[in-house]
Write a protein that holds these residues in place. Structure first.
Motif, PDB file in Angstrom:
ATOM      1  N   SER A 413       9.942  28.173 -32.819  1.00 46.79           N
ATOM      2  CA  SER A 413      11.305  28.710 -32.730  1.00 46.79           C
ATOM      3  C   SER A 413      11.329  30.193 -33.079  1.00 46.79           C
ATOM      4  N   LEU A 414      10.668  30.574 -34.156  1.00 45.14           N
ATOM      5  CA  LEU A 414      10.645  31.988 -34.567  1.00 45.14           C
ATOM      6  C   LEU A 414       9.840  32.850 -33.603  1.00 45.14           C
ATOM      7  N   ALA A 415       8.838  32.260 -32.966  1.00 48.31           N
ATOM      8  CA  ALA A 415       7.999  33.026 -32.034  1.00 48.31           C
ATOM      9  C   ALA A 415       8.751  33.429 -30.777  1.00 48.31           C
ATOM     10  N   MET A 416       9.914  32.827 -30.527  1.00 45.42           N
ATOM     11  CA  MET A 416      10.700  33.204 -29.348  1.00 45.42           C
ATOM     12  C   MET A 416      11.070  34.677 -29.371  1.00 45.42           C
ATOM     13  N   TYR A 417      11.296  35.236 -30.556  1.00 40.23           N
ATOM     14  CA  TYR A 417      11.677  36.648 -30.642  1.00 40.23           C
ATOM     15  C   TYR A 417      10.520  37.555 -30.226  1.00 40.23           C
ATOM     16  N   ALA A 418       9.311  37.188 -30.609  1.00 42.88           N
ATOM     17  CA  ALA A 418       8.140  37.965 -30.185  1.00 42.88           C
ATOM     18  C   ALA A 418       7.882  37.782 -28.696  1.00 42.88           C
ATOM     19  N   LEU A 419       8.127  36.586 -28.185  1.00 43.12           N
ATOM     20  CA  LEU A 419       7.895  36.311 -26.769  1.00 43.12           C
ATOM     21  C   LEU A 419       8.805  37.158 -25.889  1.00 43.12           C
ATOM     22  N   HIS A 420      10.091  37.216 -26.230  1.00 49.54           N
ATOM     23  CA  HIS A 420      11.054  37.947 -25.390  1.00 49.54           C
ATOM     24  C   HIS A 420      10.736  39.433 -25.326  1.00 49.54           C
ATOM     25  N   LYS A 433      14.348  30.194 -19.015  1.00 51.75           N
ATOM     26  CA  LYS A 433      14.852  31.005 -20.111  1.00 51.75           C
ATOM     27  C   LYS A 433      15.657  30.147 -21.086  1.00 51.75           C
ATOM     28  N   MET A 434      15.363  30.276 -22.361  1.00 49.72           N
ATOM     29  CA  MET A 434      16.096  29.541 -23.388  1.00 49.72           C
ATOM     30  C   MET A 434      17.538  30.020 -23.429  1.00 49.72           C
ATOM     31  N   PRO A 435      18.506  29.142 -23.139  1.00 56.09           N
ATOM     32  CA  PRO A 435      19.909  29.571 -23.159  1.00 56.09           C
ATOM     33  C   PRO A 435      20.366  29.894 -24.579  1.00 56.09           C
ATOM     34  N   GLY A 436      21.303  30.829 -24.675  1.00 57.68           N
ATOM     35  CA  GLY A 436      21.871  31.166 -25.986  1.00 57.68           C
ATOM     36  C   GLY A 436      21.038  32.097 -26.826  1.00 57.68           C
ATOM     37  N   TYR A 437      19.928  32.620 -26.268  1.00 52.75           N
ATOM     38  CA  TYR A 437      19.102  33.569 -27.013  1.00 52.75           C
ATOM     39  C   TYR A 437      19.944  34.799 -27.329  1.00 52.75           C
ATOM     40  N   PRO A 438      19.876  35.399 -28.516  1.00 51.87           N
ATOM     41  CA  PRO A 438      18.924  35.179 -29.614  1.00 51.87           C
ATOM     42  C   PRO A 438      19.406  34.213 -30.703  1.00 51.87           C
ATOM     43  N   VAL A 439      20.531  33.530 -30.483  1.00 49.48           N
ATOM     44  CA  VAL A 439      21.077  32.665 -31.530  1.00 49.48           C
ATOM     45  C   VAL A 439      20.327  31.335 -31.614  1.00 49.48           C
ATOM     46  N   THR A 440      20.042  30.756 -30.451  1.00 53.59           N
ATOM     47  CA  THR A 440      19.481  29.398 -30.430  1.00 53.59           C
ATOM     48  C   THR A 440      18.112  29.267 -31.116  1.00 53.59           C
ATOM     49  N   PRO A 441      17.191  30.235 -31.001  1.00 57.36           N
ATOM     50  CA  PRO A 441      15.926  30.079 -31.739  1.00 57.36           C
ATOM     51  C   PRO A 441      16.131  30.011 -33.246  1.00 57.36           C
ATOM     52  N   ALA A 442      17.068  30.816 -33.765  1.00 59.39           N
ATOM     53  CA  ALA A 442      17.341  30.803 -35.201  1.00 59.39           C
ATOM     54  C   ALA A 442      17.917  29.455 -35.629  1.00 59.39           C
ATOM     55  N   ILE A 443      18.798  28.902 -34.802  1.00 58.79           N
ATOM     56  CA  ILE A 443      19.375  27.589 -35.117  1.00 58.79           C
ATOM     57  C   ILE A 443      18.273  26.532 -35.147  1.00 58.79           C
ATOM     58  N   ALA A 445      15.086  26.929 -35.767  1.00 60.79           N
ATOM     59  CA  ALA A 445      14.227  27.111 -36.939  1.00 60.79           C
ATOM     60  C   ALA A 445      14.918  26.625 -38.207  1.00 60.79           C
ATOM     61  N   LEU A 446      16.192  26.986 -38.377  1.00 60.89           N
ATOM     62  CA  LEU A 446      16.926  26.589 -39.580  1.00 60.89           C
ATOM     63  C   LEU A 446      17.106  25.078 -39.665  1.00 60.89           C
ATOM     64  N   LEU A 447      17.427  24.452 -38.548  1.00 63.71           N
ATOM     65  CA  LEU A 447      17.587  23.000 -38.540  1.00 63.71           C
ATOM     66  C   LEU A 447      16.263  22.297 -38.848  1.00 63.71           C
ATOM     67  N   SER A 448      15.166  22.849 -38.330  1.00 62.22           N
ATOM     68  CA  SER A 448      13.850  22.264 -38.613  1.00 62.22           C
ATOM     69  C   SER A 448      13.505  22.382 -40.094  1.00 62.22           C
ATOM     70  N   VAL A 449      13.841  23.523 -40.709  1.00 64.99           N
ATOM     71  CA  VAL A 449      13.631  23.698 -42.154  1.00 64.99           C
ATOM     72  C   VAL A 449      14.466  22.688 -42.929  1.00 64.99           C
ATOM     73  N   TRP A 450      15.706  22.475 -42.480  1.00 68.72           N
ATOM     74  CA  TRP A 450      16.609  21.538 -43.153  1.00 68.72           C
ATOM     75  C   TRP A 450      16.049  20.112 -43.097  1.00 68.72           C
ATOM     76  N   VAL A 451      15.563  19.725 -41.928  1.00 66.73           N
ATOM     77  CA  VAL A 451      14.991  18.383 -41.798  1.00 66.73           C
ATOM     78  C   VAL A 451      13.732  18.270 -42.661  1.00 66.73           C
ATOM     79  N   PHE A 452      12.904  19.311 -42.659  1.00 58.20           N
ATOM     80  CA  PHE A 452      11.688  19.305 -43.481  1.00 58.20           C
ATOM     81  C   PHE A 452      12.044  19.124 -44.958  1.00 58.20           C
ATOM     82  N   TRP A 453      13.099  19.812 -45.399  1.00 63.34           N
ATOM     83  CA  TRP A 453      13.508  19.720 -46.793  1.00 63.34           C
ATOM     84  C   TRP A 453      13.984  18.308 -47.139  1.00 63.34           C
ATOM     85  N   GLY A 454      14.453  17.584 -46.125  1.00 59.78           N
ATOM     86  CA  GLY A 454      14.923  16.229 -46.348  1.00 59.78           C
ATOM     87  C   GLY A 454      13.825  15.184 -46.380  1.00 59.78           C
TER      88      GLY A 454
END
Length: 490
Positions: A413-420, A433-443, A445-454
């Motif tokens: 998810s975070l690598a999308m910024y380097a890719l673009h 193309k990932m729709p909603g860029y640059p917001v969607t990659p951050a979402i 990544a954050l959701l994945s961190v949240w699930v990991f924390w759970g």
């Protein structure tokens, strides 16, 4: 060159494309759909809806699957663009190597390696348990020594929580199943893919059969309350906390689209086939998960699925459909082979990528001269998975899978910024193309961190230990033998 500079040194994408050119491009959209659905809709769909409902969310298990699908969906969009731009073996490992640097790529790849080794052993153990359950219905029972993981409690004094059954020596069914799938894959990707497509169609038929028959046995009162009140000390947690805990519990099911991406070096027209395979398989899988969950909790009160290892078959038998239950159970066992095919294909390609780059012994990075298959990586994966499955039982293995998946998801998810920043320059324009860029990659990544924390504290500790081992392997071996490092120093 400083330590940090070496850690962040990036590989040229053209190097990977050139090296992977020996692998034939023979896989089409239908093959990737089968790989994705076969891997996502594996052991989990016949067990997790009942387990998560009873332990965490009640009928709200439907929301757990929806939320997990939302998290996976954001990451799948990133995977689709990555795979269409960089269709090389190794998925997240290779992509992060190109975009962030060798050290970060190794961390992502090392996390994925744990995921695939353990997932193969996990599915093999689940297949064995279900197959032995079928044998007992015809009064056939395997000896205890051949029925499960090694009885480590007896040998080493480990706690029974991580020990195999009393008298266990080896899970012979898992051993044979993993070995036969490895033999199939060693003969060719095209042949394995054809079998995968057939088995996935049969498995989806079994799932739809359960849904249609189960609909006739639904009792609406079982849906009340749809989301039980939060009770941290109860048998079912309930509330939003229970729903979110359910997300962490079922996320291991959503590793399927990474297995698709790992095989992108063998895709025909990857700019189109990869996004279609990744997103299409996720959509199909989520629909099936939700359908099974709604029907299952409607047939019987969710509390009746506590400690039930086969809720789907049990619900059918208890509602007066023993023949349908038997058919579904048989197909479920056969269908688990589809997950083994997908994960062993992906894991062997990941090991090939490590050998290709010199991060592990280079002989792993060789393919067969006749069909371009990474059979050395396949052999190593098979041996390790059989050993892991023989020492550690089903419940222990399930704790470890989600952590590796989520770490890779965060990186991608975070690598999308380097890719673009590099698309259309030193990297080709993406076919998707990932729709909603640059917001969607951050979402994502954050959701994945949240699930990991759970995840459970045990899963996070295991992930930390695996990370430390990976760092040691990198600096002791990988950093010294890296093809990129040696190329730069010449």
């Amino acid at each position: 060159m400083g330590l940090l500079s070496k850690f962040m040194e990036r590989e040229d994408a053209s190097t990977y494309i050139s090296k992977d050119s020996e692998m034939p491009r023979v896989l089409h959209t239908k093959d990737f759909l089968a790989l994705g659905v076969g891997t996502i809709v594996s052991t989990a769909i016949f067990t997790l809806p009942g387990v998560v409902a009873a332990k965490y969310a009640g009928p709200g298990v439907v929301f757990s699957f929806l939320l997990a699908a939302v998290v996976a969906g954001f990451v799948a969009l990133a995977y689709a663009e990555m795979a269409s731009t960089l269709p090389v073996a190794g998925s997240a490992y290779s992509w992060i190597n190109v975009l962030f640097g060798e050290g970060f790529g190794w961390i992502a790849g090392w996390a994925l390696l744990a995921e695939y080794i353990i997932a193969v052993a996990f599915v093999g153990s689940g297949l064995s348990a279900n197959f032995r359950g079928l044998l007992t219905q015809v009064n056939v029972e395997l000896p205890a020594s051949l029925s499960g993981a090694l009885d480590t409690h007896t040998l080493f004094g480990w706690s029974q929580a991580v020990s195999g059954p009393k008298g266990g020596v080896i899970d012979i069914v898992a051993f044979i199943a993993i070995g036969l799938v490895a033999l199939l894959l060693s003969r060719g990707v095209h042949e394995a893919s054809r079998i995968e497509v057939i088995l996935v169609v049969v498995k989806v038929f079994a799932i739809l059969l359960f849904i249609f028959v189960g609909l006739t046995a639904i009792h609406p009162e079982n849906y009340s309350p749809f989301v039980p009140a939060y009770n941290p000390n109860g048998a079912t947690m309930g509330g939003f906390q229970g729903i979110w805990a359910g997300v962490s519990g079922i996320f291991l099911a959503y590793i399927g689209f990474d297995s698709i991406a790992s095989n992108s070096a063998e895709a025909v027209n990857p700019q189109k086939t990869m996004p279609r395979g990744i997103l299409g398989s996720l959509l199909i899988a989520v629909t099936l998960f939700i359908g099974v969950s709604i029907v299952l909790v409607g047939m019987f009160k969710y509390t009746q699925y506590v400690d039930n290892a086969e809720p789907v078959g049990w619900a059918l038998r208890q509602s007066g459909h023993p023949i349908v239950a038997a058919v579904t159970s048989i197909i479920a066992v056969v269908g688990m082979v589809t997950a083994l095919i997908g994960m062993m294909m992906a894991g062997s390609r990941l090991l090939y990528s490590f050998g290709r780059d010199g991060m592990l012994p280079k002989w792993l990075g060789k393919v067969t001269s006749d069909k371009g298959l990474p059979n050395r990586g396949l052999l190593v994966l098979t041996i390790i998975a059989i050993i892991v499955g023989s020492f550690f039982p089903f419940s222990f293995l399930s704790e470890l899978i989600s952590a590796g998946t989520l770490i890779a998801f965060i990186f991608v998810s975070l690598a999308m910024y380097a890719l673009h920043k590099r698309e259309g320059k030193d990297l080709p324009e993406a076919g998707f193309k990932m729709p909603g860029y640059p917001v969607t990659p951050a979402i994502g990544a954050l959701l994945s961190v949240w699930v990991f924390w759970g995840l459970s504290s045990e899963a996070k500790i295991y992930a930390l230990v695996w990370f430390i081992v990976g760092i040691i392997v990198y600096f002791v071996y990988g950093a010294k033998h890296s093809v990129l490092r040696n190329k730069t120093s010449d």
